[in-house]
Scaffold this motif. Structure first.
Motif, PDB file in Angstrom:
ATOM      1  N   PRO A   9      -5.090  80.497  12.476  1.00 37.11           N
ATOM      2  CA  PRO A   9      -5.784  81.613  13.145  1.00 37.11           C
ATOM      3  C   PRO A   9      -7.264  81.696  12.766  1.00 37.11           C
ATOM      4  O   PRO A   9      -8.113  81.963  13.609  1.00 37.11           O
ATOM      5  N   LEU A  10      -7.578  81.462  11.476  1.00 31.13           N
ATOM      6  CA  LEU A  10      -8.976  81.475  11.043  1.00 31.13           C
ATOM      7  C   LEU A  10      -9.699  80.215  11.499  1.00 31.13           C
ATOM      8  O   LEU A  10     -10.882  80.255  11.837  1.00 31.13           O
ATOM      9  N   GLU A  11      -8.975  79.111  11.493  1.00 27.04           N
ATOM     10  CA  GLU A  11      -9.546  77.844  11.970  1.00 27.04           C
ATOM     11  C   GLU A  11     -10.051  77.989  13.400  1.00 27.04           C
ATOM     12  O   GLU A  11     -11.139  77.518  13.757  1.00 27.04           O
ATOM     13  N   ARG A  14     -13.435  79.605  13.805  1.00 25.85           N
ATOM     14  CA  ARG A  14     -14.612  78.823  13.434  1.00 25.85           C
ATOM     15  C   ARG A  14     -15.400  78.374  14.658  1.00 25.85           C
ATOM     16  O   ARG A  14     -16.591  78.073  14.560  1.00 25.85           O
ATOM     17  N   ALA A  15     -14.738  78.339  15.802  1.00 20.08           N
ATOM     18  CA  ALA A  15     -15.456  77.999  17.037  1.00 20.08           C
ATOM     19  C   ALA A  15     -16.513  79.051  17.361  1.00 20.08           C
ATOM     20  O   ALA A  15     -17.466  78.785  18.099  1.00 20.08           O
ATOM     21  N   ILE A  16     -16.358  80.256  16.782  1.00 18.29           N
ATOM     22  CA  ILE A  16     -17.306  81.336  17.020  1.00 18.29           C
ATOM     23  C   ILE A  16     -18.225  81.522  15.820  1.00 18.29           C
ATOM     24  O   ILE A  16     -19.446  81.547  15.959  1.00 18.29           O
ATOM     25  N   ALA A  17     -17.624  81.663  14.638  1.00 15.44           N
ATOM     26  CA  ALA A  17     -18.404  82.037  13.448  1.00 15.44           C
ATOM     27  C   ALA A  17     -18.683  80.877  12.501  1.00 15.44           C
ATOM     28  O   ALA A  17     -19.381  81.068  11.500  1.00 15.44           O
ATOM     29  N   ALA A  18     -18.151  79.697  12.767  1.00 16.50           N
ATOM     30  CA  ALA A  18     -18.402  78.493  11.958  1.00 16.50           C
ATOM     31  C   ALA A  18     -18.233  78.783  10.463  1.00 16.50           C
ATOM     32  O   ALA A  18     -17.170  79.193  10.031  1.00 16.50           O
ATOM     33  N   ASP A  19     -19.309  78.606   9.674  1.00 11.54           N
ATOM     34  CA  ASP A  19     -19.202  78.793   8.222  1.00 11.54           C
ATOM     35  C   ASP A  19     -19.643  80.185   7.789  1.00 11.54           C
ATOM     36  O   ASP A  19     -20.243  80.362   6.730  1.00 11.54           O
ATOM     37  N   GLY A  20     -19.332  81.191   8.610  1.00  9.08           N
ATOM     38  CA  GLY A  20     -19.569  82.580   8.200  1.00  9.08           C
ATOM     39  C   GLY A  20     -18.682  82.931   7.017  1.00  9.08           C
ATOM     40  O   GLY A  20     -17.759  82.183   6.665  1.00  9.08           O
ATOM     41  N   LEU A  21     -18.935  84.060   6.387  1.00  9.42           N
ATOM     42  CA  LEU A  21     -18.215  84.454   5.174  1.00  9.42           C
ATOM     43  C   LEU A  21     -16.700  84.398   5.328  1.00  9.42           C
ATOM     44  O   LEU A  21     -15.985  83.978   4.415  1.00  9.42           O
ATOM     45  N   PHE A  22     -16.211  84.835   6.467  1.00 13.55           N
ATOM     46  CA  PHE A  22     -14.769  84.982   6.667  1.00 13.55           C
ATOM     47  C   PHE A  22     -14.073  83.651   6.940  1.00 13.55           C
ATOM     48  O   PHE A  22     -12.926  83.452   6.556  1.00 13.55           O
ATOM     49  N   THR A  23     -14.785  82.727   7.602  1.00 11.05           N
ATOM     50  CA  THR A  23     -14.148  81.494   8.077  1.00 11.05           C
ATOM     51  C   THR A  23     -14.624  80.237   7.365  1.00 11.05           C
ATOM     52  O   THR A  23     -14.178  79.142   7.697  1.00 11.05           O
ATOM     53  N   ALA A  24     -15.510  80.355   6.394  1.00  8.94           N
ATOM     54  CA  ALA A  24     -16.010  79.179   5.681  1.00  8.94           C
ATOM     55  C   ALA A  24     -14.921  78.544   4.817  1.00  8.94           C
ATOM     56  O   ALA A  24     -14.078  79.232   4.253  1.00  8.94           O
ATOM     57  N   TYR A 117      -9.612  83.816  23.724  1.00 10.89           N
ATOM     58  CA  TYR A 117      -9.548  82.370  23.929  1.00 10.89           C
ATOM     59  C   TYR A 117      -9.261  81.648  22.614  1.00 10.89           C
ATOM     60  O   TYR A 117      -8.449  80.724  22.564  1.00 10.89           O
ATOM     61  N   ALA A 118      -9.919  82.095  21.538  1.00 10.08           N
ATOM     62  CA  ALA A 118      -9.712  81.469  20.231  1.00 10.08           C
ATOM     63  C   ALA A 118      -8.271  81.625  19.769  1.00 10.08           C
ATOM     64  O   ALA A 118      -7.686  80.718  19.167  1.00 10.08           O
ATOM     65  N   GLN A 119      -7.681  82.785  20.034  1.00 10.71           N
ATOM     66  CA  GLN A 119      -6.283  83.025  19.649  1.00 10.71           C
ATOM     67  C   GLN A 119      -5.334  82.088  20.393  1.00 10.71           C
ATOM     68  O   GLN A 119      -4.341  81.622  19.847  1.00 10.71           O
ATOM     69  N   LYS A 120      -5.648  81.818  21.648  1.00 12.47           N
ATOM     70  CA  LYS A 120      -4.770  80.977  22.472  1.00 12.47           C
ATOM     71  C   LYS A 120      -5.019  79.487  22.270  1.00 12.47           C
ATOM     72  O   LYS A 120      -4.185  78.666  22.644  1.00 12.47           O
ATOM     73  N   ASP A 143     -19.401  82.461  27.673  1.00 16.74           N
ATOM     74  CA  ASP A 143     -19.312  83.632  26.800  1.00 16.74           C
ATOM     75  C   ASP A 143     -19.917  83.341  25.437  1.00 16.74           C
ATOM     76  O   ASP A 143     -20.672  84.163  24.896  1.00 16.74           O
ATOM     77  N   TYR A 144     -19.587  82.190  24.883  1.00 16.02           N
ATOM     78  CA  TYR A 144     -20.118  81.841  23.563  1.00 16.02           C
ATOM     79  C   TYR A 144     -21.633  81.729  23.609  1.00 16.02           C
ATOM     80  O   TYR A 144     -22.324  82.196  22.699  1.00 16.02           O
ATOM     81  N   GLN A 145     -22.152  81.145  24.674  1.00 11.68           N
ATOM     82  CA  GLN A 145     -23.611  81.013  24.797  1.00 11.68           C
ATOM     83  C   GLN A 145     -24.278  82.375  24.891  1.00 11.68           C
ATOM     84  O   GLN A 145     -25.361  82.589  24.336  1.00 11.68           O
ATOM     85  N   LEU A 146     -23.630  83.318  25.566  1.00 13.25           N
ATOM     86  CA  LEU A 146     -24.187  84.667  25.657  1.00 13.25           C
ATOM     87  C   LEU A 146     -24.230  85.319  24.275  1.00 13.25           C
ATOM     88  O   LEU A 146     -25.224  85.975  23.914  1.00 13.25           O
ATOM     89  N   LEU A 147     -23.163  85.129  23.482  1.00 10.74           N
ATOM     90  CA  LEU A 147     -23.132  85.672  22.121  1.00 10.74           C
ATOM     91  C   LEU A 147     -24.268  85.091  21.290  1.00 10.74           C
ATOM     92  O   LEU A 147     -25.007  85.826  20.614  1.00 10.74           O
TER      93      LEU A 147
END
Length: 352
Positions: A9-11, A14-24, A117-120, A143-147
Motif C-alpha cells: 500500500p505504501l509502495e 511512492r508514485a505520488i510522494a516518492a521519497d517523502g517522509l511517509f514513503t521513503a 488509482y494508487a490503491q488499485k 492528475d499527477y501533473q496537476l499536483l
C-alpha cells in the motif's frame, strides 16, 4: 530488532510522494535530512504560531455548517474541508477556498483520483481489464501533473517573493541546520503532508463525531469541559492542552478506528516474537484493529469508553497496545499537530 517496512500500500503511494517522509525507504538519505529539517516545524513554538490559523479554519467550518441550516450534515466532506485548509495554510500558506467554493478545487479532485488509482494499482486485472485501465492511466498522468505543477508553483512563488513565514515550507527552504533539501524532495514532502495530514485527520474527526453523536453523555461532558476552559471567548493555544476529556474521546476513537488499520515492520536480523521465528528482512503487518481491541483492554474492549484513557486507568497498560501514530523513529512526525487540531475542532463544534 525491527524497522519500518514499505509494504505494497505504501509502495503504491511512492508514485505520488516518492521519497517523502511517509514513503521513503529506510536506506534513502532524504528521509533523515527531511526529518532533521522539519522537526523544528512541530515544536511548541511552531504549534503556537499555527494555533490562530487552525482556529480561523474551525470558525469557517462552523459558519459553513450554520449556513447549511440542516439537521443532517455530510460530516466527512465538512471535516475534509477543515483538515485540507489547516494543512494547506499552516504548511504552505496556501488556501483551497474550501468553505467558499461551489465546486471542488481541481487540486483536491486530482488528489482524490490519484490516491484511488494508487490503491488499485497493485491489484492484478485480466487482459480486458488492462485495456479498460488505459483510460484511467491517462487520467492519472494528467492528475499527477496537476499536483506537481500546483506544488511547484507554490514553492516558486515563495522563493520569488523572498517572504519568510512560520510554516513548514519556510523550514524546508531556510533550514536552521546544515542540511538542505533539493527542490524535488521539497515537492515530495509537500505532497506527503497534503495527503497524510489531510486524509488521516479527516477519518479521525469523522469517527470521533460518529461516537459523540451516539453517546449524548459524552457530548455533554465535552461541552461542559469546553465551557469551563474557554467559555464564550476564543480558545487560546494553552486552552487546548486543558481539554483533557476531549483528548480521551479522541484517543478512544483512534483506538477503535485508527486512521490506518496497521503498520508494516521488517526484522533487522533473525529474531522471534512469541513462538514465531523471523529471518532477517522478513516482514509482518501489525493489525492495529486487533491490537487496540485486544482482551488486555478489558471485557468491554469493543465498546466506546473514553474513561479508559483517564490518567488513573492508564497505569500499568503496555504502551504497545496503543499505536495509532505508528512506532519507532518513523512514527508520525505530525502527531501533536493533528491532536491539537482535532481537540480544538471537536471542542468548538460540540460547544457551538
Amino acid at each position: 530488532h525491527w524497522e519500518k517496512f514499505i509494504g505494497r500500500p505504501l509502495e503504491n503511494l511512492r508514485a505520488i510522494a516518492a521519497d517523502g517522509l511517509f514513503t521513503a525507504y529506510n536506506w534513502e538519505s532524504n528521509w533523515a535530512k527531511a526529518h532533521e529539517v522539519l522537526m523544528p516545524g512541530f515544536t511548541k513554538e511552531a504549534m503556537v504560531s499555527y494555533h490562530g490559523v487552525m482556529a480561523s479554519a474551525v470558525d469557517e467550518l462552523s459558519a459553513s455548517i450554520e449556513r447549511q441550516g440542516e439537521t443532517y450534515i455530510p460530516t466527512v466532506e465538512e471535516m475534509g474541508k477543515l483538515t485540507l485548509e489547516v494543512i494547506g495554510r499552516c504548511g504552505f500558506n496556501y488556501t483551497f477556498d474550501s468553505f467558499t467554493r461551489t465546486q471542488e478545487h481541481p487540486f483536491v479532485a486530482a488528489m482524490s483520483r490519484t490516491l484511488t488509482y494508487a490503491q488499485k494499482a497493485g491489484i492484478p486485472v485480466p487482459f480486458v481489464g488492462k485495456l479498460l485501465r488505459r483510460k484511467d492511466e491517462e487520467q492519472n498522468r494528467k492528475d499527477y501533473q496537476l499536483l506537481v505543477d500546483t506544488v511547484d508553483d507554490v514553492i516558486a512563488e515563495r522563493i520569488k517573493s523572498g517572504e519568510r513565514r512560520p510554516d513548514l515550507l519556510d523550514h524546508m527552504l531556510h533550514s536552521d541546520s546544515d542540511v538542505a533539501l533539493d527542490p524535488e524532495n521539497i515537492r515530495n514532502q509537500v505532497l506527503t503532508f497534503l495527503i497524510a495530514g489531510h486524509e488521516t485527520s479527516v477519518n479521525a474527526l469523522s469517527f470521533a463525531l460518529h461516537f459523540i453523536a451516539q453517546n449524548p453523555d459524552v457530548a455533554r461532558r465535552m461541552r461542559d469541559e469546553a465551557n469551563a476552559v474557554f467559555a464564550d471567548r476564543d480558545a487560546t493555544y494553552e486552552d487546548v492542552a486543558k481539554l483533557r476529556y476531549t483528548r480521551q474521546v479522541i484517543n478512544e476513537s483512534l483506538r477503535l478506528w485508527p486512521t490506518a488499520p496497521g503498520f508494516f515492520r521488517a526484522a533487522k536480523h533473525d529474531t522471534t516474537v512469541g513462538d514465531y521465528a523471523f529471518s532477517k528482512g522478513e516482514w509482518v503487518f501489525v493489525l492495529l484493529l486487533a491490537t487496540q481491541r485486544d482482551a488486555a483492554w478489558g471485557p468491554d474492549a469493543a465498546e466506546f469508553n473514553p474513561d479508559r484513557f483517564a490518567p488513573e486507568a492508564n497505569r500499568g497498560r503496555a504502551p504497545e497496545l496503543f499505536k495509532p501514530f505508528g512506532t519507532g523513529i518513523r512514527s508520525c512526525i505530525g502527531r501533536q499537530f493533528a491532536l491539537h487540531e482535532m481537540a480544538l475542532a471537536l471542542a468548538t463544534l460540540v460547544q457551538r
